[in-house]
Design an enzyme around this catalytic site. Structure first.
Site, PDB file in Angstrom:
ATOM      1  N   GLY A 681       0.826  -1.201   0.000  1.00 59.42           N
ATOM      2  CA  GLY A 681       0.000   0.000   0.000  1.00 59.42           C
ATOM      3  C   GLY A 681       0.859   1.250   0.000  1.00 59.42           C
ATOM      4  N   GLY A 683      -0.849   4.651   0.504  1.00 57.39           N
ATOM      5  CA  GLY A 683      -1.589   5.812   0.973  1.00 57.39           C
ATOM      6  C   GLY A 683      -1.075   6.352   2.291  1.00 57.39           C
ATOM      7  CD  GLU A 684      -2.311   3.519   6.357  1.00 62.60           C
ATOM      8  OE1 GLU A 684      -2.508   4.018   7.474  1.00 62.60           O
ATOM      9  OE2 GLU A 684      -2.459   2.309   6.122  1.00 62.60           O
TER      10      GLU A 684
END
Lengths: 720, 159
Positions: A681, A683-684
């Site tokens: 991922g 997004g973070e």
């Protein structure tokens, strides 16, 4: 309704419902008509759906089929996923991976997302799980669908499937000079294909659609204002809701007089325990009705912002039930700390703090609730539509199968919308009014009655030899959380621990969780150590780092920034920081100007290198990285929740400073594409390095070391 | 108290019986079903509700509808003509100048007003004009690029 419970770092502790009931498959086929329906055996699907198998409930999940992809008789492809679009562009990236396997253009793929009646169960959209889990799952599903179509065509044309090619929505038998459109191959029959975990997929190196910068599929709807967010949903006969909020957190209702509100025409007043709300024919009337309610609350003296860190440092009961795993995940104890410190030429001890901050998504919490024939439908902005369905089932003591939750693509969340407060409130009002009710929280409500990123105190003690080799590392995090608490630097003697504390405010998930706080403390501390030893901060990191992926981003960011090659202009300073979380890697170099006379700080330039395995969409990934950096500047420099006696004192954008255009530096993003590694991922993680990089640059420019986030809430000052 | 009022929105006239003290935003959204303008703060500090009135970027959440009668109001829904987007809408798409899109309408309307007054703004002029609009997703550099690009494209088109 007591909202003053403590929220854990939600994805660590979330409990999946013990049972869930997907829409009956035959009914599903009836709705969709003929064609091919591709299903996965749930027990073999994503780890996330089984709660990552860690909490023991995985085994209880029924082995059932869930429908993921349908190809209709006219060749229309519909993909079903419980994931939610919150601005991270997964509506595009997931369409890309399906298009890739089906050899179709992205525009031919329709995604049905986050609708508990139509999409398979999903735990929620958080924890950077979509790219590593949902994308591969949809690749398998789409690949199986393609193979099924090839088999049908082979049967039809009586040839070996190996001689058939798939392109442009057709299966082609070149030798026989025939081709079959996807839709016609099913001949109106409803076929179901099961997929298991090891269905082969197209390797990233051969991708033509996935991995490219496909434009945002819904961009036109956004720039024309046509997309309907939850607050834009309108139902026939719909009323507007408002809630009478308590005077402060933990306040209890002493008395209430609703007579005047009830006397207003077109107003329904609901009083149920401490819940008081109104539904009215217009928003203005609802506001007037709420103003006409006379409620008396008993409030309690409570902890104030200025005492926050002393309270957290005391530790105490966590309020985090069943803390197994939480925070303890990164805890480390190895070697002998005393021996490590004794071997050090230089020892350093410092304390870092992080304030509570708010997500402040521009779309506040909102819901539209509608009861019809005993069934409840709720449109709401949530990252966990299935979780909200469960909340509603509990609140109204009804089965989940009678509740449908739809999460329209959302005006973002950043980890702040895991809960369903607005959904429950709107449903309660709609039940009483007998009509659909829309409830949109005001900005003040969103700032007050949601939850916050946990504040924290972090104490670090370290030791290093003259050449910069770390010999000891002690790291204690009080309250902020355990994400990325484990140091990636090689240190033989270490003690790393998270300590739960009693939080005065409701706290919960936030983009990257405590990884931001833990990186701030760790990467600031390393900078301090480097300066104390007279070693270049990048060199100190690389000296103690074996992790190749982290080294690679640090080196890439440094190279593009010109680290060590250029000298900062007078009044300017350079800083560097890096880190890893959720399987991806980031390093940021910052250039700032800092004026000790005026207290002004300006972040001039940020150069960031990011690596998250195989990239699904480079342009959208860049956008995510840039956005995370700019959002991160808020928490780094000036965002902090100010509170006293159970009240939030700065619950408005005029009082709570968020990053604006004038705060945006020049940003340069370098993406390292590792097609040999699975996608993680994105997004973070890009948010975690910006605060320490900027803080380190401020020190380089001014000689002032800032150890509290936010660093310059009232301008640059020497900490007292 | 309701008054009759005539609102001129996106070139269309609407006769309404409304309380003149209501916000323009609520009338646009609830009475005219023009939901492209968003509620973000209710105090004119985030810009999500921005519309253009008489060529000026205006926060509709703090504007009394009674003060808008007879004035030409343009909302995000009024920019597209015959399926053709406004150059700034196009530029937003080209620059991928959005994530969740909730601030986008307000950003575009503020930008449209700026370009109407100043077709070739400098970066600092853009920043100054846009500083009242919040994008929590942090797409500011892309929005700056999009406004610059729209200005460039228009210049090119005029040649």
């Amino acid at each position: 309704m007591n909202l003053m419970t403590l929220e854990p770092e939600r994805y660590e502790l979330i409990e999946a419902p013990r049972y869930h009931f997907d829409l009956d498959r035959r009914e599903f086929c009836k709705l969709l008509g003929g064609g091919i329906l591709v299903c996965l055996v749930l027990g073999e699907t994503s780890a996330q759906e089984r709660g990552q198998g860690r909490r023991g409930f995985g085994g209880n999940m029924p082995q059932e089929l869930a429908a993921w992809l349908h190809i209709s008789q006219v060749g229309k492809v519909t993909v079903f996923t419980g994931k939610v679009e919150i601005g991270q562009n997964i509506r595009t990236s997931l369409a890309q991976v399906v298009a890739e396997e089906l050899r179709l253009p992205v525009a031919a793929i329709e995604l049905v997302m986050a609708d508990t009646d139509r999409t398979p169960f999903d735990m929620g959209t958080f924890g950077s799980m979509t790219s590593p889990v949902m994308a591969p799952q949809l690749r398998r599903v789409a690949s199986a669908a393609r193979e099924a179509l090839v088999d049908l065509a082979a049967e039809e044309s009586k040839v070996d499937p190996a001689g058939l090619t798939v392109a442009d929505g057709k299966v082609t038998d070149k030798a026989g000079g025939r081709s079959f459109a996807f839709g016609e191959l099913t001949k109106g029959k409803a076929l179901t294909k099961k997929v298991d975990a090891d269905t082969p997929t197209t390797p990233p190196k051969d991708w033509k659609i996935a991995g490219t910068s496909v434009a945002k599929v819904d961009a036109r709807a956004l720039v024309t204002g046509k997309h309907q967010y939850t607050p834009d949903v309108k139902r026939p006969g719909m009323l507007h809701g408002k809630i009478v909020r308590p005077a402060a957190f933990k306040a209890s209702l002493v008395s209430v007089d609703v007579k005047d509100a009830e006397a207003m025409k077109g107003v329904t007043v609901v009083r149920d325990g401490d819940f008081i709300g109104v539904a009215a024919s217009s928003e203005a009337l609802a506001e007037q009705a709420v103003a006409a309610v006379r409620a008396e609350w008993k409030t309690l003296a409570q902890i104030n912002s200025k005492d926050l860190f002393a309270v957290l440092r005391k530790g105490g009961s966590s309020g985090i039930a069943g803390g197994e795993g939480f925070g303890g995940r990164g805890n480390q104890k190895q070697g002998d700390l005393d021996k490590g410190l004794a071997a050090a030429d230089h020892k350093l001890q410092a304390t870092y703090t992080v304030a509570f901050i708010a997500h402040a998504p521009l779309e506040p919490r909102a819901a539209v609730a509608e009861w019809q024939d005993g069934k409840l439908t709720v449109w709401t902005g949530t990252q966990r539509p299935f979780g909200v369905r469960q909340e509603l089932a509990r609140a109204f003591e009804m089965p989940e199968k009678s509740i449908r939750v739809i999460a329209p693509d959302m005006g973002s969340a950043y980890g702040g919308k895991h809960t369903g407060e607005a959904a429950v409130e709107a449903a309660r009002l709609a039940k009483a009014a007998g009509k659909p009710v829309k409830l949109v929280w005001t900005r003040e409500e969103e700032f007050t009655w949601a939850y916050f990123r946990p504040a924290g105190v972090i104490e670090v003690t370290s030791g290093a030899t003259k050449d910069g080799t770390l010999t000891a590392w002690e790291f204690h995090n009080y309250n902020s959380g355990g994400s990325a608490i484990a140091s990636p630097y090689e240190t033989p003697n270490r003690h790393v621990a998270f300590h739960a504390a009693s939080s005065p405010l409701r706290q919960g998930s936030y983009r990257a969780l405590a990884a931001t706080a833990n990186h701030f403390a760790r990467e600031t501390h390393l900078d301090e150590l480097a300066h104390a030893l007279g070693i270049d901060p990048l060199a100190l990191r690389l000296k103690n780092l074996k992790n190749e992926r982290l080294r690679a981003v640090l080196e890439a960011a440094a190279e593009h920034f010109g680290w060590g090659k250029t000298k900062p202009a007078p009044g300017h300073g350079f800083g560097i920081a890096g880190g890893t979380e959720k399987g991806s890697y980031v390093a940021t170099c910052a250039e700032v100007t800092a004026d000790t006379a005026t207290g002004q700080v300006k972040v001039v330039r940020l150069v960031t290198a990011f690596e998250c395995g195989t990239i699904l969409n480079p342009e959208h990934l860049k956008n995510q990285v840039e956005g995370a950096l700019i959002m991160g500047l808020g928490g780094a420099l000036f965002e902090a929740i100010d509170f006293a006696d159970g009240k939030i004192l700065n619950a408005r954008f005029s009082k709570y400073r968020v990053p604006r255009f004038s705060d945006a530096p020049a940003v340069e993003t370098i993406l390292l594409d590792r097609k040999d590694l699975p996608s993680a991922g994105a997004g973070e993680t890009p948010i975690v390095a910006v605060a320490p990089a900027v803080g380190n640059a401020i020190f380089a420019a001014s000689g002032i070391r800032l150890r509290s986030m936010p660093m310059i809430p009232g301008g640059l000052k020497k900490p007292s | 108290m309701n008054d009759s009022a005539e609102l001129q929105v996106n070139g269309r006239k609407h006769k309404l019986e409304i309380d003149p003290s209501r916000s323009l935003l609520s009338v646009l959204r609830d009475d005219l079903d023009l939901t492209g303008s968003k509620y973000g703060c209710g105090e004119g500090r985030c810009g999500a509700c921005t519309v253009v009135i008489d060529g000026k970027a205006t926060r509709s959440c703090i504007t009394r509808v009674g003060d808008c009668t007879g004035k030409p109001i343009t909302t995000i829904e009024g920019l597209e003509h015959d399926g053709k987007l406004h150059p700034l809408q196009d530029a937003f798409i080209q620059c991928d100048a959005m994530q969740c899109g909730y601030c986008t309408a307000g950003m575009i309307m503020t930008g449209v007003a700026l370009l109407g007054k100043n077709p070739t703004p400098s970066v600092s002029e853009i920043v100054q004009s846009m500083n009242g609009n919040i994008c929590r997703c942090g797409t500011y550099p892309r929005i700056l690029a999009a406004i610059g690009r729209a200005a460039e494209n228009r210049k090119g088109g005029a040649r």
